[in-house]
Write an enzyme that holds these catalytic residues in place. Structure first.
Site, mmCIF file in Angstrom:
data_model
loop_
_atom_site.group_PDB
_atom_site.id
_atom_site.type_symbol
_atom_site.label_atom_id
_atom_site.label_comp_id
_atom_site.label_asym_id
_atom_site.label_seq_id
_atom_site.Cartn_x
_atom_site.Cartn_y
_atom_site.Cartn_z
ATOM 1 N NE ARG A 118 7.045 14.101 17.214
ATOM 2 C CZ ARG A 118 8.202 14.091 17.871
ATOM 3 N NH1 ARG A 118 9.169 14.909 17.513
ATOM 4 N NH2 ARG A 118 8.392 13.266 18.886
ATOM 5 C CB ALA A 158 11.288 -10.902 -32.231
ATOM 6 C CE1 TYR A 182 -8.149 -14.870 -16.549
ATOM 7 C CE2 TYR A 182 -8.239 -12.725 -17.606
ATOM 8 C CZ TYR A 182 -8.693 -13.604 -16.641
ATOM 9 O OH TYR A 182 -9.667 -13.202 -15.768
#
Ligand code: UD1
Ligand code: CA
Length: 589
Positions: A34, A425, A432
């Site tokens: 179920r 900021a 990468y």
């Protein structure tokens, strides 16, 4: 929980010398159709722990000599999980026969063999054929269905204690439910209240179907009674299964006493059969966890929207704001505030830290540190004491030293940042190269400019600065200023020549004292007029700000930024506020 029969144990109801359980058997071979899931039912989780894990945690506290888990459906997956969460557990594969009786039979044969092996190991003499003498397992055996996640060790302990104290052959944990459909009914003897038999729903007579007391699938059997009963049960029933429940009537036939303990906490013995029950029990478990933490001194502002896993650890005077989820092995120290709308998975939060609107996993947030709002800490983010990971900042595999700050709009991956450093900021740690990941090192007390790219591998030394908009590809020595952006060129009159007729061109003309005032912005909306000159005014851009809000803003503006009407629009207003739009490069803290 109340015993339905007169207790024969001492006044306390819990005898001192309860013998150790010979074994605990957890039934985990069922299919759980179920759930409609490719994941075995007992591997579904609530409170951050699998259903099987909940049951094994409850049984572990009883310190049974051996614990067996019976598997069959998706046997390998369930077995692997059981071994991973419960060291030393015996995994038993159920044979081909269906039913709970078959499951326990398989378990008992393995437990008997283990008991023989134990005796041999302890120097009990061997029989003539090299066989170990003795019947096998002896003493009380707990049998529990694996799908009862709210079952607690206290209830189990009482069941075992009462089984032993009363000298029962079998003791069954029962409960009364509003709708007993589908459950095995408990048939008691008039007068004594002892259990005569358990009848499965599909085999029950009309009178038996009217019984509301049901079998919870939690029992203690005397090992010998269990062995004798399991040898005689048959598949002659409506489901063609070997019923464990049939052992009850057989035990009575053999003169054994069978009693029931009625659990008044229906949830504690409620099984999970589908995902509706999974969610319902998950919510009940969560409510209990939250209550325990609140009683232990944790402020939980909104229990309805707070979810805390079973293994989370919180100190007193932690505050949890609405919409917070704490998962896995998350640990929060005293005085910290978590939330609103924060999800932490396996995160350690130090004393007094503030973590708001943050999604973090496998990370460490130092004491007094500040994270968010809107921060994303991926695995391996370690923020030092009083450090800051601010708004719209993503971090991964980074050590940020004490007092260092990454306040705004940045990605910091695969890096080490020293102490007391400020990252400007909109900085990106370019980790990468399309093939490999590389590391960036920023020293202590460095100040990097806004909108920098740190192309790894690269190092910025202690106390170094970098200019705004720099692409840092080469190391910056300690104390140096690294700049890579070229000198600015202004091409005079470009807008009026190349964008004639635009609002910008009109503004440029007006600024030179020629032409008309700008009539509006290019999409001709009335409410967002951009003032023509620096310093810009807030009044044009934010007409909705009330006088009170403007006064508040004015308080925070520095002396040079006092109201200074610059256009006919602003002169008409009382609360005009002027702010500088050109910020110092490198931004702030
Ligand atoms: C069983 C009881 C019933 C009780 C109900 C409570 C029997 C015959 N009936 O019903 O009296 O009211 O539990 O929920 O025991 N399992 C196995 N091998 C199997 C079948 C089941 O290990 O061949 C395990 C399941 O994984 C589960 C437990 O036994 O953990 C109970 O099985 P389930 O099919 O849910 O219960 P019922 O047989 O319907
Ligand atoms: Ca069944």
């Amino acid at each position: 929980m109340t015993a339905q029969t007169a207790p024969t144990s001492d006044d306390s109801g819990t005898p001192q010398n309860t013998p150790r359980l010979a074994a605990a058997v957890v039934l985990a071979a069922g299919e759980g159709t179920r759930m409609r899931s490719t994941t075995p039912k007992l591997l579904h989780t609530i409170g951050g722990r699998s259903l099987l894990g909940h049951v094994l945690t409850a049984t572990r506290e009883l310190d049974a000599r051996r614990t067996a888990v019976v598997v069959r459906h998706q046997a390998e997956r369930v077995a692997e999980h059981a071994r991973a969460i419960a060291e030393g557990v015996l995994v038993v594969e159920q044979d081909e026969l269906p039913g709970t009786g078959a499951a326990v039979r398989s378990a008992l044969s393995v437990l008997d063999a283990a008991a023989h092996a134990d005796r041999a190991a302890h120097g009990v003499p061997l029989g003539q054929e090299g066989q170990v003498l003795g019947a096998g397992l002896e003493g009380p055996v707990l049998v529990v269905a694996g799908d009862l996640p709210l079952l607690d060790s206290g209830t189990l302990g009482e069941l075992v204690a009462s089984h032993v104290a009363d000298g029962n052959a079998v003791t069954v944990l029962t409960t009364v439910v509003a709708d007993p459909t589908g459950y095995g009914r408990v048939v008691r003897e008039d007068g004594t209240g002892d259990v005569l038999r358990i009848v499965e729903h599909r085999d029950a007579s009309p009178e038996e179907l009217a019984v509301a007391e049901i079998n919870t699938s939690v029992y203690v059997f005397d090992a010998g009674v269990l062995r004798a009963g399991l040898a005689r049960i048959t598949q002659h029933n409506a489901q063609g299964e070997l019923y464990l429940t049939d052992v009850v009537a057989l035990a009575r036939e053999d003169g054994g006493q069978v009693r029931a303990i009625l659990s008044e906490d229906a949830h504690a013995v409620e099984g999970v059969n589908d995902r509706v029950q999974l969610a319902a029990l998950g919510r009940i478990l969560n409510a209990r966890i939250l209550e325990d933490w609140m009683r232990a001194g944790v402020t939980i502002v909104d229990p309805a929207t707070t979810w805390i896993d079973v293994d989370v650890d919180l100190a007193p005077d932690v505050t949890i704001l609405p919409g917070t989820q704490l998962h896995g092995a998350t640990v929060v120290s005293t005085g910290a505030t978590i939330g609103p709308d924060t999800t932490l998975t396996d995160v350690e939060v130090g004393e007094g830290a503030v973590v708001s609107r943050t999604h973090a996993s496998l990370s460490v947030i130092g004491a007094g540190a500040n994270v968010g709002p809107f921060a994303y800490l991926r695995p391996g983010s370690v923020l030092g004491e009083k450090g800051k990971i601010g708004t719209f900042v993503e971090t991964k595999n980074v050590r940020i030293g004490a007092g260092s700050k990454v306040p705004h709009l940045s990605y910091v991956g695969d890096a080490t940042i020293g102490e007391g450093t400020n990252i400007g900021a909109a900085s990106i740690f370019v980790n990468y190269d399309g093939v490999h990941k590389h590391h960036t090192t920023i020293g202590s007390h460095a100040r990097t400019g806004a909108d920098n790219l740190f192309v790894a591998p690269v190092t910025v030394g202690d106390g170094a600065y970098t200019g705004a908009g720099s692409v840092i590809r080469q190391d910056v020595p300690a104390g140096a200023l690294g700049v890579s952006a070229g000198a600015q060129r202004n091409i005079e009159g470009w807008v009026e020549r190349r964008r004639p007729g635009t609002a910008a061109a009109q503004a440029a003309a007006a600024a030179r004292g020629e032409g008309s005032e700008p009539t509006g912005n290019d999409d001709s909306s009335d409410d967002a007029v951009v003032p023509a000159t620096e310093p810009a005014t807030l009044t044009g851009a934010m007409p909705a700000l009330g006088a009170q809000a403007l006064r508040e803003l004015a308080k925070h503006a520095d002396a040079a930024d006092q109201p200074r009407p610059t256009s006919p629009h602003s002169e008409a207003l009382d609360d005009t506020l002027t702010i500088r739009t050109a910020r110092t490069e490198g931004t702030d803290r």
